[in-house]
Design a protein around this motif. Structure first.
Motif, PDB file in Angstrom:
ATOM      1  N   VAL A  56       0.860  -1.179   0.000  1.00 47.63           N
ATOM      2  CA  VAL A  56       0.000   0.000   0.000  1.00 47.63           C
ATOM      3  C   VAL A  56       0.900   1.234   0.000  1.00 47.63           C
ATOM      4  O   VAL A  56       1.713   1.411   0.899  1.00 47.63           O
ATOM      5  CB  VAL A  56      -0.917   0.007   1.239  1.00 47.63           C
ATOM      6  CG1 VAL A  56      -1.780   1.263   1.252  1.00 47.63           C
ATOM      7  CG2 VAL A  56      -1.786  -1.243   1.260  1.00 47.63           C
ATOM      8  N   ARG A  57       0.735   2.067  -0.993  1.00 46.59           N
ATOM      9  CA  ARG A  57       1.586   3.247  -1.158  1.00 46.59           C
ATOM     10  C   ARG A  57       1.023   4.434  -0.387  1.00 46.59           C
ATOM     11  O   ARG A  57      -0.190   4.604  -0.246  1.00 46.59           O
ATOM     12  CB  ARG A  57       1.678   3.598  -2.640  1.00 46.59           C
ATOM     13  CG  ARG A  57       2.334   2.546  -3.529  1.00 46.59           C
ATOM     14  CD  ARG A  57       3.779   2.871  -3.768  1.00 46.59           C
ATOM     15  NE  ARG A  57       3.921   4.130  -4.479  1.00 46.59           N
ATOM     16  CZ  ARG A  57       3.830   4.258  -5.822  1.00 46.59           C
ATOM     17  NH1 ARG A  57       3.591   3.186  -6.580  1.00 46.59           N
ATOM     18  NH2 ARG A  57       3.981   5.431  -6.389  1.00 46.59           N
ATOM     19  N   SER A  58       1.913   5.291   0.081  1.00 49.48           N
ATOM     20  CA  SER A  58       1.462   6.555   0.676  1.00 49.48           C
ATOM     21  C   SER A  58       1.071   7.549  -0.405  1.00 49.48           C
ATOM     22  O   SER A  58       0.240   8.426  -0.185  1.00 49.48           O
ATOM     23  CB  SER A  58       2.568   7.149   1.555  1.00 49.48           C
ATOM     24  OG  SER A  58       3.689   7.520   0.775  1.00 49.48           O
ATOM     25  N   GLU A  68       8.551   5.875   0.531  1.00 49.51           N
ATOM     26  CA  GLU A  68       7.692   4.697   0.499  1.00 49.51           C
ATOM     27  C   GLU A  68       8.270   3.567   1.340  1.00 49.51           C
ATOM     28  O   GLU A  68       7.531   2.764   1.916  1.00 49.51           O
ATOM     29  CB  GLU A  68       7.461   4.237  -0.938  1.00 49.51           C
ATOM     30  CG  GLU A  68       6.671   5.213  -1.798  1.00 49.51           C
ATOM     31  CD  GLU A  68       5.247   5.421  -1.310  1.00 49.51           C
ATOM     32  OE1 GLU A  68       4.740   4.621  -0.477  1.00 49.51           O
ATOM     33  OE2 GLU A  68       4.615   6.395  -1.759  1.00 49.51           O
ATOM     34  N   ARG A  70       9.794   4.004   4.186  1.00 54.65           N
ATOM     35  CA  ARG A  70       9.372   4.340   5.550  1.00 54.65           C
ATOM     36  C   ARG A  70       7.899   3.975   5.774  1.00 54.65           C
ATOM     37  O   ARG A  70       7.551   3.365   6.792  1.00 54.65           O
ATOM     38  CB  ARG A  70       9.572   5.831   5.801  1.00 54.65           C
ATOM     39  CG  ARG A  70      11.022   6.270   5.832  1.00 54.65           C
ATOM     40  CD  ARG A  70      11.135   7.745   6.144  1.00 54.65           C
ATOM     41  NE  ARG A  70      12.523   8.172   6.212  1.00 54.65           N
ATOM     42  CZ  ARG A  70      13.013   8.992   7.128  1.00 54.65           C
ATOM     43  NH1 ARG A  70      12.228   9.459   8.086  1.00 54.65           N
ATOM     44  NH2 ARG A  70      14.280   9.340   7.114  1.00 54.65           N
ATOM     45  N   HIS A  71       7.071   4.365   4.832  1.00 53.27           N
ATOM     46  CA  HIS A  71       5.634   4.123   4.959  1.00 53.27           C
ATOM     47  C   HIS A  71       5.340   2.631   5.002  1.00 53.27           C
ATOM     48  O   HIS A  71       4.557   2.147   5.844  1.00 53.27           O
ATOM     49  CB  HIS A  71       4.897   4.786   3.798  1.00 53.27           C
ATOM     50  CG  HIS A  71       3.423   4.565   3.812  1.00 53.27           C
ATOM     51  ND1 HIS A  71       2.813   3.534   3.109  1.00 53.27           N
ATOM     52  CD2 HIS A  71       2.422   5.222   4.449  1.00 53.27           C
ATOM     53  CE1 HIS A  71       1.521   3.583   3.313  1.00 53.27           C
ATOM     54  NE2 HIS A  71       1.248   4.589   4.115  1.00 53.27           N
ATOM     55  N   ALA A  72       5.958   1.874   4.084  1.00 53.15           N
ATOM     56  CA  ALA A  72       5.686   0.435   3.999  1.00 53.15           C
ATOM     57  C   ALA A  72       6.191  -0.298   5.231  1.00 53.15           C
ATOM     58  O   ALA A  72       5.543  -1.246   5.707  1.00 53.15           O
ATOM     59  CB  ALA A  72       6.311  -0.145   2.733  1.00 53.15           C
ATOM     60  N   TRP A  73       7.332   0.107   5.770  1.00 46.19           N
ATOM     61  CA  TRP A  73       7.851  -0.556   6.965  1.00 46.19           C
ATOM     62  C   TRP A  73       6.956  -0.269   8.163  1.00 46.19           C
ATOM     63  O   TRP A  73       6.622  -1.179   8.935  1.00 46.19           O
ATOM     64  CB  TRP A  73       9.279  -0.096   7.241  1.00 46.19           C
ATOM     65  CG  TRP A  73       9.892  -0.804   8.408  1.00 46.19           C
ATOM     66  CD1 TRP A  73      10.108  -0.304   9.660  1.00 46.19           C
ATOM     67  CD2 TRP A  73      10.337  -2.162   8.447  1.00 46.19           C
ATOM     68  NE1 TRP A  73      10.675  -1.250  10.474  1.00 46.19           N
ATOM     69  CE2 TRP A  73      10.826  -2.409   9.756  1.00 46.19           C
ATOM     70  CE3 TRP A  73      10.386  -3.188   7.506  1.00 46.19           C
ATOM     71  CZ2 TRP A  73      11.344  -3.646  10.139  1.00 46.19           C
ATOM     72  CZ3 TRP A  73      10.903  -4.415   7.892  1.00 46.19           C
ATOM     73  CH2 TRP A  73      11.363  -4.635   9.188  1.00 46.19           C
ATOM     74  N   GLN A  74       6.546   0.961   8.311  1.00 40.64           N
ATOM     75  CA  GLN A  74       5.695   1.329   9.438  1.00 40.64           C
ATOM     76  C   GLN A  74       4.334   0.627   9.380  1.00 40.64           C
ATOM     77  O   GLN A  74       3.751   0.300  10.415  1.00 40.64           O
ATOM     78  CB  GLN A  74       5.498   2.846   9.467  1.00 40.64           C
ATOM     79  CG  GLN A  74       6.762   3.611   9.838  1.00 40.64           C
ATOM     80  CD  GLN A  74       6.640   5.100   9.584  1.00 40.64           C
ATOM     81  OE1 GLN A  74       5.615   5.593   9.100  1.00 40.64           O
ATOM     82  NE2 GLN A  74       7.698   5.833   9.910  1.00 40.64           N
ATOM     83  N   ASN A  75       3.856   0.404   8.157  1.00 39.42           N
ATOM     84  CA  ASN A  75       2.526  -0.190   7.979  1.00 39.42           C
ATOM     85  C   ASN A  75       2.569  -1.682   7.643  1.00 39.42           C
ATOM     86  O   ASN A  75       1.531  -2.276   7.338  1.00 39.42           O
ATOM     87  CB  ASN A  75       1.763   0.575   6.897  1.00 39.42           C
ATOM     88  CG  ASN A  75       1.411   1.978   7.332  1.00 39.42           C
ATOM     89  OD1 ASN A  75       0.423   2.188   8.017  1.00 39.42           O
ATOM     90  ND2 ASN A  75       2.247   2.950   6.947  1.00 39.42           N
ATOM     91  N   GLN A  76       3.784  -2.243   7.686  1.00 44.96           N
ATOM     92  CA  GLN A  76       3.976  -3.682   7.435  1.00 44.96           C
ATOM     93  C   GLN A  76       3.412  -4.107   6.076  1.00 44.96           C
ATOM     94  O   GLN A  76       2.783  -5.160   5.949  1.00 44.96           O
ATOM     95  CB  GLN A  76       3.348  -4.506   8.565  1.00 44.96           C
ATOM     96  CG  GLN A  76       3.957  -4.218   9.916  1.00 44.96           C
ATOM     97  CD  GLN A  76       3.375  -5.068  11.033  1.00 44.96           C
ATOM     98  OE1 GLN A  76       2.306  -5.662  10.898  1.00 44.96           O
ATOM     99  NE2 GLN A  76       4.073  -5.145  12.151  1.00 44.96           N
ATOM    100  N   THR A  77       3.656  -3.277   5.066  1.00 47.82           N
ATOM    101  CA  THR A  77       3.199  -3.593   3.714  1.00 47.82           C
ATOM    102  C   THR A  77       4.360  -3.716   2.739  1.00 47.82           C
ATOM    103  O   THR A  77       4.154  -3.681   1.531  1.00 47.82           O
ATOM    104  CB  THR A  77       2.212  -2.520   3.208  1.00 47.82           C
ATOM    105  OG1 THR A  77       2.863  -1.232   3.220  1.00 47.82           O
ATOM    106  CG2 THR A  77       0.972  -2.474   4.068  1.00 47.82           C
TER     107      THR A  77
END
Length: 240
Positions: A56-58, A68, A70-77
């Protein structure tokens, strides 16, 4: 128990570099380390950083790869293969990269591993670099082979200093994210020597890795010497 993670990159499973990987593992385990290994060829690790790395992209309309990450790691995606590698590296006290030198650099697959695994926000970010980086307190070492002879590398040699050529890796990658980087191990002229010489190089490697705790560490910048804009403090003092 001390933990070491070895990342191995070579297209031939029976190569001398594979033997260096095995010797590194054996020496570490003899010294009491718990080891794990990633064989990039065996797991078909992609060298290409792309939007496919993120579930899931920010921001769907424009890819800023580090953001992306950072976003993917934080959201486990993030891609599960990347996530597994990140955890393996984060759980290790020592990272060892084992590879053949291609064009004064690493093979593309290993470069891609770095691009995709050394996540922004986890390994580095903002002022979190060098001795403040995400991997501070951990150590790293490279073990590499090449075709050139040892006398071809050095201050007055035809190619210059090999560590300078690999500064992008030793400092710009490993040192940058906070690792204390041990003096590298190089096996020279590997394709052209006989098995006796190769065996001798492997034994030197075993000794070097077995005694890694006393192996010299390369000098790296310290943020103590720079301001919050990375300007040298010495230069500021001398100009006032």
């Amino acid at each position: 128990m001390k933990r070491a993670h070895i990342v191995y990159a070579h297209p031939e499973p029976n190569s001398f570099v594979a033997a260096m990987r095995d010797m590194t593992k054996e020496a570490l385990e003899k010294d009491g380390w718990q080891t794990s290994v990633t064989d990039l060829q065996a797991i078909n690790f992609s060298a290409v950083a792309s939007a496919a790395d993120f579930g899931v992209r920010s921001r769907e309309d424009y890819l800023v790869y580090p953001l992306e990450q950072r976003h993917a790691w934080q959201n486990q995606t993030i891609d599960p293969q990347i996530a597994a590698e990140v955890e393996a590296v984060r759980n290790a006290d020592l990272l060892v990269l084992v590879f053949p030198i291609f064009w004064y650099s690493v093979p593309a697959q290993l470069k891609g591993w770095i691009d995709r695994v050394f996540l922004s926000g986890v390994f580095y970010g903002g002022m979190r670099v060098y001795d403040q980086g995400g991997m501070r307190g951990k150590r790293a070492m490279i073990v590499a082979s090449l075709g050139g002879r040892d006398y071809m590398f050095g201050p007055d040699s035809i190619h210059g200093d090999l560590k300078d050529m690999l500064k992008h890796l030793l400092q710009g990658t490993l040192g940058y994210v906070g690792y204390s980087v041990h003096e590298p191990f190089f096996a020279y002229h590997v394709p052209y020597v006989d098995n006796t010489e190769r065996t001798g190089m492997l034994m030197k490697l075993f000794h070097a890795v077995e005694n890694i705790d006393s192996r010299p560490v390369l000098p790296m910048p310290s943020l103590d010497d720079f301001d919050d804009q990375f300007r040298p403090k010495v230069a500021q003092t001398s100009s006032t």
